[in-house]
Scaffold this motif. Structure first.
Motif, PDB file in Angstrom:
ATOM      1  N   LYS A   1       0.819  -1.213   0.000  1.00 42.29           N
ATOM      2  CA  LYS A   1       0.000   0.000   0.000  1.00 42.29           C
ATOM      3  C   LYS A   1       0.855   1.265   0.000  1.00 42.29           C
ATOM      4  N   ILE A   2       2.166   1.102   0.158  1.00 35.78           N
ATOM      5  CA  ILE A   2       3.094   2.230   0.140  1.00 35.78           C
ATOM      6  C   ILE A   2       3.385   2.578  -1.319  1.00 35.78           C
ATOM      7  N   PRO A   3       3.357   3.863  -1.687  1.00 31.19           N
ATOM      8  CA  PRO A   3       3.687   4.231  -3.067  1.00 31.19           C
ATOM      9  C   PRO A   3       5.076   3.712  -3.454  1.00 31.19           C
ATOM     10  N   ASP A   4       5.217   3.268  -4.697  1.00 27.99           N
ATOM     11  CA  ASP A   4       6.477   2.688  -5.179  1.00 27.99           C
ATOM     12  C   ASP A   4       7.672   3.593  -4.921  1.00 27.99           C
ATOM     13  N   ASP A   5       7.503   4.905  -5.112  1.00 28.07           N
ATOM     14  CA  ASP A   5       8.633   5.817  -4.962  1.00 28.07           C
ATOM     15  C   ASP A   5       9.013   6.066  -3.504  1.00 28.07           C
ATOM     16  N   ALA A   6       8.252   5.509  -2.570  1.00 22.66           N
ATOM     17  CA  ALA A   6       8.532   5.712  -1.145  1.00 22.66           C
ATOM     18  C   ALA A   6       8.954   4.430  -0.427  1.00 22.66           C
ATOM     19  N   ARG A   7       8.913   3.310  -1.092  1.00 23.47           N
ATOM     20  CA  ARG A   7       9.197   2.032  -0.422  1.00 23.47           C
ATOM     21  C   ARG A   7      10.625   1.917   0.083  1.00 23.47           C
ATOM     22  N   ASP A   8      11.581   2.561  -0.559  1.00 18.69           N
ATOM     23  CA  ASP A   8      12.977   2.477  -0.113  1.00 18.69           C
ATOM     24  C   ASP A   8      13.312   3.511   0.959  1.00 18.69           C
ATOM     25  N   ARG A   9      12.358   4.353   1.311  1.00 20.67           N
ATOM     26  CA  ARG A   9      12.596   5.311   2.388  1.00 20.67           C
ATOM     27  C   ARG A   9      12.804   4.555   3.705  1.00 20.67           C
ATOM     28  N   ILE A  10      13.450   5.205   4.636  1.00 18.50           N
ATOM     29  CA  ILE A  10      13.773   4.597   5.924  1.00 18.50           C
ATOM     30  C   ILE A  10      12.592   4.740   6.882  1.00 18.50           C
ATOM     31  N   MET A  11      12.091   3.589   7.379  1.00 19.71           N
ATOM     32  CA  MET A  11      11.055   3.609   8.402  1.00 19.71           C
ATOM     33  C   MET A  11      11.679   3.840   9.769  1.00 19.71           C
ATOM     34  N   HIS A  12      12.836   3.207  10.026  1.00 26.95           N
ATOM     35  CA  HIS A  12      13.537   3.393  11.298  1.00 26.95           C
ATOM     36  C   HIS A  12      15.005   3.035  11.123  1.00 26.95           C
ATOM     37  N   ILE A  13      15.854   3.900  11.669  1.00 27.82           N
ATOM     38  CA  ILE A  13      17.295   3.650  11.672  1.00 27.82           C
ATOM     39  C   ILE A  13      17.826   4.070  13.032  1.00 27.82           C
ATOM     40  N   ALA A  14      18.803   3.314  13.529  1.00 24.01           N
ATOM     41  CA  ALA A  14      19.366   3.600  14.851  1.00 24.01           C
ATOM     42  C   ALA A  14      20.882   3.459  14.792  1.00 24.01           C
ATOM     43  N   LEU A  15      21.575   4.495  15.272  1.00 23.34           N
ATOM     44  CA  LEU A  15      23.031   4.501  15.326  1.00 23.34           C
ATOM     45  C   LEU A  15      23.454   4.728  16.775  1.00 23.34           C
ATOM     46  N   PRO A  16      23.939   3.664  17.448  1.00 19.04           N
ATOM     47  CA  PRO A  16      24.416   3.857  18.832  1.00 19.04           C
ATOM     48  C   PRO A  16      25.598   4.829  18.861  1.00 19.04           C
ATOM     49  N   LEU A  17      25.538   5.789  19.781  1.00 17.92           N
ATOM     50  CA  LEU A  17      26.618   6.750  19.957  1.00 17.92           C
ATOM     51  C   LEU A  17      27.486   6.395  21.160  1.00 17.92           C
ATOM     52  N   SER A  18      26.888   5.682  22.106  1.00 20.08           N
ATOM     53  CA  SER A  18      27.572   5.218  23.312  1.00 20.08           C
ATOM     54  C   SER A  18      26.735   4.067  23.858  1.00 20.08           C
ATOM     55  N   PRO A  19      27.158   3.420  24.937  1.00 20.97           N
ATOM     56  CA  PRO A  19      26.323   2.345  25.498  1.00 20.97           C
ATOM     57  C   PRO A  19      24.933   2.822  25.935  1.00 20.97           C
ATOM     58  N   ASP A  20      24.794   4.108  26.227  1.00 18.25           N
ATOM     59  CA  ASP A  20      23.511   4.619  26.711  1.00 18.25           C
ATOM     60  C   ASP A  20      22.785   5.550  25.752  1.00 18.25           C
ATOM     61  N   ASP A  21      23.418   5.938  24.651  1.00 22.41           N
ATOM     62  CA  ASP A  21      22.834   6.935  23.760  1.00 22.41           C
ATOM     63  C   ASP A  21      22.719   6.410  22.338  1.00 22.41           C
ATOM     64  N   VAL A  22      21.536   6.617  21.742  1.00 24.29           N
ATOM     65  CA  VAL A  22      21.283   6.167  20.380  1.00 24.29           C
ATOM     66  C   VAL A  22      20.660   7.313  19.597  1.00 24.29           C
ATOM     67  N   LEU A  23      21.215   7.605  18.430  1.00 17.91           N
ATOM     68  CA  LEU A  23      20.625   8.569  17.511  1.00 17.91           C
ATOM     69  C   LEU A  23      19.705   7.775  16.591  1.00 17.91           C
ATOM     70  N   MET A  24      18.437   8.171  16.527  1.00 18.03           N
ATOM     71  CA  MET A  24      17.454   7.436  15.736  1.00 18.03           C
ATOM     72  C   MET A  24      16.781   8.372  14.741  1.00 18.03           C
ATOM     73  N   GLY A  25      16.182   7.787  13.711  1.00 13.38           N
ATOM     74  CA  GLY A  25      15.505   8.617  12.743  1.00 13.38           C
ATOM     75  C   GLY A  25      14.681   7.832  11.753  1.00 13.38           C
ATOM     76  N   SER A  26      13.981   8.585  10.895  1.00 12.78           N
ATOM     77  CA  SER A  26      13.166   7.996   9.834  1.00 12.78           C
ATOM     78  C   SER A  26      12.841   9.063   8.804  1.00 12.78           C
ATOM     79  N   ASP A  27      12.377   8.591   7.649  1.00 13.03           N
ATOM     80  CA  ASP A  27      11.819   9.483   6.645  1.00 13.03           C
ATOM     81  C   ASP A  27      10.329   9.615   6.921  1.00 13.03           C
ATOM     82  N   ILE A  28       9.801  10.796   6.677  1.00 13.02           N
ATOM     83  CA  ILE A  28       8.358  10.974   6.802  1.00 13.02           C
ATOM     84  C   ILE A  28       7.686  10.397   5.558  1.00 13.02           C
ATOM     85  N   MET A  29       6.423  10.094   5.685  1.00 16.61           N
ATOM     86  CA  MET A  29       5.635   9.612   4.555  1.00 16.61           C
ATOM     87  C   MET A  29       4.503  10.594   4.326  1.00 16.61           C
ATOM     88  N   GLU A  30       4.351  11.035   3.104  1.00 20.86           N
ATOM     89  CA  GLU A  30       3.266  11.941   2.762  1.00 20.86           C
ATOM     90  C   GLU A  30       1.947  11.307   3.168  1.00 20.86           C
TER      91      GLU A  30
END
Length: 142
Positions: free
Chosen positions: A43-72
């Motif tokens: 149900k996701i538009p073809d041009d949006a399927r490769d967008r990031i739903m969730h990504i997490a990059l640990p910065l330390s044992p206690d801290d994680v930078l997280m993110g995603s692409d928005i969906m129209e």
């Protein structure tokens, strides 16, 4: 006591941004999930399927930078300067419910607390001051 991390939102550039952050901070991604991998991905538009739903990059044992692409059509459009949330990871469902209820007082529950397909008990809200919050409990990460 909950852990707090920053959650960043992008309009199609999450992967590029996180590769940049990885080049600066080092480390490996703890998670990278695309919209093409979710239930009902057809149900996701073809041009949006490769967008990031969730990504997490640990910065330390206690801290994680997280993110995603928005969906129209899913929430508010991206507005640079307010394209982040504070993400709280709690030690129990009860703590998640308590924090969600307290923070949403006078604000708006954008996504009520609920069990999700990725296995977390999760909700999103905007508090009375316009700050966006994500609250989650995940028994697998305790």
């Amino acid at each position: 006591m909950p852990k707090a991390n920053i959650y960043l939102n992008f309009d199609g550039t999450a992967e590029e941004a996180f590769k940049f952050y990885q080049s600066v901070f080092g480390g490996e991604f703890a998670m990278l999930q695309r919209f093409s991998e979710i239930p009902d991905a057809d149900k996701i538009p073809d041009d949006a399927r490769d967008r990031i739903m969730h990504i997490a990059l640990p910065l330390s044992p206690d801290d994680v930078l997280m993110g995603s692409d928005i969906m129209e059509g899913m929430g508010e459009p991206l507005k640079v300067g307010t394209n982040f949330s504070i993400s709280l990871s709690t030690e129990s469902k009860e703590e998640a419910d308590r924090l969600f209820a307290g923070l949403s007082t006078g604000g708006k529950a954008d996504m009520p607390m609920q069990d999700t397909f990725w296995g977390s008990y999760f909700g999103m809200l905007t508090d009375t001051f316009g700050i966006q919050w994500m609250v989650s409990y995940d028994a697998n990460y305790q």
